[in-house]
Design a protein around this motif. Structure first.
Motif, PDB file in Angstrom:
ATOM      1  N   ALA A  45     -38.775 -22.352 -26.158  1.00 37.93           N
ATOM      2  CA  ALA A  45     -39.043 -20.499 -27.379  1.00 37.93           C
ATOM      3  C   ALA A  45     -40.402 -21.279 -27.293  1.00 37.93           C
ATOM      4  O   ALA A  45     -40.912 -20.076 -27.546  1.00 37.93           O
ATOM      5  N   ASP A  46     -40.722 -22.513 -27.318  1.00 40.33           N
ATOM      6  CA  ASP A  46     -41.498 -23.111 -27.972  1.00 40.33           C
ATOM      7  C   ASP A  46     -42.977 -22.303 -26.894  1.00 40.33           C
ATOM      8  O   ASP A  46     -44.203 -22.068 -27.221  1.00 40.33           O
ATOM      9  N   TYR A  48     -42.978 -19.671 -26.204  1.00 41.72           N
ATOM     10  CA  TYR A  48     -43.429 -18.190 -26.252  1.00 41.72           C
ATOM     11  C   TYR A  48     -42.913 -17.320 -25.295  1.00 41.72           C
ATOM     12  O   TYR A  48     -44.440 -16.613 -24.791  1.00 41.72           O
ATOM     13  N   THR A  51     -37.530 -14.526 -25.303  1.00 44.89           N
ATOM     14  CA  THR A  51     -36.503 -14.385 -25.676  1.00 44.89           C
ATOM     15  C   THR A  51     -35.807 -15.590 -25.357  1.00 44.89           C
ATOM     16  O   THR A  51     -35.690 -15.284 -23.928  1.00 44.89           O
TER      17      THR A  51
ATOM     18  N   ALA B  68     -40.586 -12.115 -35.286  1.00 47.26           N
ATOM     19  CA  ALA B  68     -41.973 -11.953 -34.143  1.00 47.26           C
ATOM     20  C   ALA B  68     -42.237 -14.032 -33.611  1.00 47.26           C
ATOM     21  O   ALA B  68     -42.566 -14.040 -32.953  1.00 47.26           O
ATOM     22  N   ALA B  69     -40.918 -15.339 -34.580  1.00 44.57           N
ATOM     23  CA  ALA B  69     -41.302 -16.309 -33.706  1.00 44.57           C
ATOM     24  C   ALA B  69     -40.100 -16.565 -32.938  1.00 44.57           C
ATOM     25  O   ALA B  69     -40.516 -17.092 -32.054  1.00 44.57           O
ATOM     26  N   SER B  70     -38.855 -15.320 -32.641  1.00 46.11           N
ATOM     27  CA  SER B  70     -38.144 -15.599 -31.439  1.00 46.11           C
ATOM     28  C   SER B  70     -38.692 -14.470 -30.644  1.00 46.11           C
ATOM     29  O   SER B  70     -38.082 -14.439 -29.591  1.00 46.11           O
ATOM     30  N   PRO B 242     -47.528 -19.862 -30.766  1.00 47.17           N
ATOM     31  CA  PRO B 242     -47.686 -19.348 -31.930  1.00 47.17           C
ATOM     32  C   PRO B 242     -45.944 -19.317 -32.949  1.00 47.17           C
ATOM     33  O   PRO B 242     -45.643 -19.086 -33.748  1.00 47.17           O
ATOM     34  N   ARG B 243     -44.731 -20.209 -32.524  1.00 52.09           N
ATOM     35  CA  ARG B 243     -43.457 -20.274 -32.634  1.00 52.09           C
ATOM     36  C   ARG B 243     -44.177 -20.741 -34.251  1.00 52.09           C
ATOM     37  O   ARG B 243     -43.735 -20.980 -34.904  1.00 52.09           O
ATOM     38  N   ILE B 246     -47.482 -18.375 -36.133  1.00 54.61           N
ATOM     39  CA  ILE B 246     -46.948 -16.785 -36.341  1.00 54.61           C
ATOM     40  C   ILE B 246     -46.773 -17.270 -37.562  1.00 54.61           C
ATOM     41  O   ILE B 246     -46.885 -16.060 -39.252  1.00 54.61           O
ATOM     42  N   PRO B 407     -37.074 -19.731 -33.434  1.00 53.22           N
ATOM     43  CA  PRO B 407     -37.637 -20.752 -34.262  1.00 53.22           C
ATOM     44  C   PRO B 407     -37.991 -20.973 -35.362  1.00 53.22           C
ATOM     45  O   PRO B 407     -37.811 -21.686 -36.401  1.00 53.22           O
TER      46      PRO B 407
END
Lengths: 217, 485
Positions: A45-46, A48, A51, B68-70, B242-243, B246, B407
């Motif tokens: 997930a980090d 990005y 999903t 937006a984070a996921s 981004p996680r 954002i 996240p």
């Protein structure tokens, strides 16, 4: 199947799965990774690039969370053959036409050819890299190009560049068309990008999605 | 010689850049253009209007942060809704969001024009607004086209710029926003210090007649002043880390924007009075500034000119931001097969989503013929509706994708999205009721746009199903080759 970018579900976010996710994301596709290990899932997930669905992909209730009905391709890339086969078959069952790509664990094994659309054996590429390092005088192509991607791309009918010469189009900095149609000649300003023909294009990762979108529509 | 690429790729955006993109889109829109209109409706309570809108929008901000984070996709709210809703619902969402941005573009262009005229006036290029105003009544035909023409030209030039170049992005926006906020800070400092402010008149807080109820329609009208976090999420894929960045960018830009708004509106109402502010309309802040800023300065002569310049600059940069945003929504829809595929294609020479930009520009150019208030109303209406859907998307994703790695998880779920839905719907209802009474044109055009969308959806489905049956036989070769081993 009506979108121009593919929606791809990857089972297993290990080294093979994550590397695949990164590359596909770079090309502008939508990627969903299913990973069982919570720590690994956070790591993915980090990045990005995708999903992440955290859970056991062999459970249909988990696999369905990737949105199977609109997924174009399922790539089962975990290290476990049983998991890969089970998820491919589940996807075929629930997904409206979905392409399945399965990682096999034996090098010469066409046992599953009828059950899935494609099988891959990623260890071969790994071994090739090792051979390249051991015997650097004769290197196989994949390993000598650093971050660059050398792509062979077929120009689609509706692509923005279709039917235009290289002087006509503007490519982003960090990209280069190497060969003319089907790789017989080096490309020059007059080279026309004909739909249905393939071209060798070198690209830096930053601009790969743009290149793919220009050539593939 | 083989063809080497020559266009610059896009740069990576840090937390500051992402925050500034959000703030840049919000500041410049609401504050310069709509303060006067808000004061006209709500009186001195315009301050409350901006504060309450900040609260309402914070709930949707939480939803945007979680989504937006996921979901690593740059398409703003449309991309998230597309992820979980069926074709029709996501089409409607994209269609509304696209329109909201285009009308916002018209609104900013309409805000730009009178402020630009004011700037010209400060330097004596055109007559003073009083004189213009006095002559304007008999020759309305001559006065209106000047502002209209300016708005038209502004949209045209910025659209043309973005159509042929990808250069005008991220880091320039940071500089722009810092300049805007700096100018507003000057405004606030001088305003609080000015003798006019010491005699500030905030009572009665609510305008006579309509009273406290007038706050709601004013909130509806100015809601667009808080649309910036959707804009942040249209560029997420270019954001570093981004996680974390954002959600932070969304919250920081929202909080900072609310603070800036409150200070600026307090000064504007305090110095000019709600009545004077209302009279000045789109040039409200600029007029307030000219009234108290020191004169006789070197080079710029009149201190007020700095603020007027700020208004011109802000409306232009905000216009630029929504030109990009609207075309990105249309581009995403094209790529998803929800508009004609050409919308989702890059231009072969400029590398820009050319068709998406040109089409958006055409709608914007048509919309600058609208009265400013109608543009504000319509844009706010469509943002409100879009945000309702985004909040629903959060709830649906939590229910249908419980295993999705999030996240950033919003606190107190499910209260924020539910509150977001209820409050946004409340404002939508109030705004619609207000439009029925005062602005049937805006309401009619809004309904018209939805109807056009319905027709477009049906036609596009026809076209697609026909082309799909044609290519059915060759789909196998249609999939990009997966490199084996």
């Amino acid at each position: 199947m009506n979108s121009q970018d593919l929606r791809i579900a990857i089972v297993g976010g290990g080294r093979v799965g994550l590397r695949t996710a990164r590359t596909l994301d770079n090309r502008g596709h939508t990627v969903i990774v299913i990973e069982r290990d919570p720590v690994r899932s956070d790591q993915i997930a980090d990045e990005y690039v995708a999903t992440v669905i955290e859970g056991d992909a062999t459970k249909p209730s988990v696999l369905k969370q990737v949105g199977l009905e609109k997924t174009d391709v399922l790539a089962a890339l975990s290290a476990d053959l049983g998991t890969n086969l089970a998820t491919c078959l589940t996807a075929e069952r629930y997904g409206s036409p979905i392409r399945t790509v399965m990682r096999r664990t034996e090098e010469e094994d066409d046992e599953y050819a009828d059950l899935v659309d494609e099988t891959v054996f990623p260890e071969r590429a790994g071994a090739r890299s090792a051979v390249n390092a051991v015997d650097p005088g004769t290197r196989a192509l994949e390993d000598m190009i650093g971050d660059l991607e050398i792509l062979v791309m077929e120009v689609t009918e509706n692509a923005p560049v279709a039917g235009r010469t290289l002087t006509d189009i503007g490519l982003p900095r960090g990209s280069l068309v190497v060969s003319s149609a089907d790789g017989d000649r080096i490309a020059d300003a007059e080279t026309e990008l004909e739909p249905g023909h393939s071209y060798v294009v070198a690209t830096e990762p930053d601009v790969e999605d743009e290149i793919v979108r220009l050539f593939r529509g | 010689m083989s063809e080497a690429g020559s266009r610059q790729p896009e740069a990576e955006l840090g937390l500051l850049d992402a925050t500034m993109i959000g703030m840049g889109a919000m500041i410049g829109a609401g504050i310069f253009v709509l303060t006067g209109l808000a004061a006209e409706i709500a009186g001195p309570a315009a301050i409350l209007v901006f504060a309450l809108n900040g609260v309402v929008t914070a709930f949707t901000g939480l939803s945007y942060a979680e989504l937006a984070a996921s979901i690593p996709k740059s398409g703003g709210g449309y991309a998230f809704v597309r992820e979980i809703f069926d074709d029709l619902s996501s089409f409607i969402m994209g269609w509304m969001l696209w329109f909201a941005y285009m009308i916002a573009g018209a609104l900013y262009a309409l805000g730009f024009a009178p402020n630009f005229l004011e700037l010209l006036h400060v330097y004596g290029v055109v007559g003073p607004p009083e004189a213009v105003g006095a002559v304007a009544l008999p020759v309305v035909d001559a006065a209106v086209p000047a502002a209209f023409l300016l708005a038209f030209v502004a949209v045209f030039l910025l659209a043309a710029l973005n159509a042929v170049s990808t250069a005008a992005s991220g880091s320039a926006e940071t500089v722009f926003t810092i300049i805007k906020v700096g100018i507003l800070a000057v405004f606030v400092v001088f305003g609080f210090a000015s003798p006019m402010f010491s005699g500030a008149e905030f009572q009665p807080l609510f305008s006579e007649g309509s009273g406290a109820a007038a706050i709601l329609p004013a909130m509806g009208l100015t809601f667009i002043a808080f649309e910036g976090y959707d804009l942040i999420t249209t560029v997420t894929e270019e954001v570093k880390n981004p996680r974390e960045n954002i959600p932070k960018a969304i919250f920081v830009s929202l909080i900072a924007t609310v603070i800036v708004y409150l200070a600026v509106v307090a000064v504007a109402v305090g110095t000019l009075g709600a009545g004077g502010l209302a009279e000045a309309g789109e040039a409200g802040i600029a007029t307030a500034a000219t009234s108290f800023m020191p004169t006789g300065l070197p080079i710029i002569q009149n201190g007020g000119a700095l603020i007027v310049f700020g208004a011109v600059f802000s409306t232009l940069t905000a216009l630029n931001a929504v030109v990009i945003a609207s075309s990105r929504v249309a581009f995403s829809m094209g790529r998803e097969g929800q508009l004609l595929p050409t919308f989702g294609q890059l231009h072969h020479r400029y590398g820009t989503p050319f068709i998406a930009i040109v089409t958006s520009a055409v709608v914007m150019l048509g919309s600058v013929a609208l009265p400013t208030q109608s543009a504000g109303n319509m844009s706010s209406l469509f943002f409100l509706l879009s945000f309702v859907i985004v909040n629903v998307a959060v709830i649906r994703l939590r229910r249908e994708r419980p295993n999705m790695n999030r996240p950033y998880e919003m606190p107190f779920y499910p209260a924020p999205p539910i509150l977001g839905i209820v409050l946004n719907l409340l404002l939508t209802g109030v705004l619609v009721e207000y439009l029925i009474r005062t602005d049937p044109l805006a309401l009619g055009l809004s309904i018209g746009w939805i109807l056009v969308g319905g027709v477009a959806y049906v036609v596009l489905n026809r076209v697609r199903s026909r082309s799909e049956t044609e290519t059915e036989t060759e789909t196998d070769s249609d999939v990009p080759a997966v490199t084996e081993d």
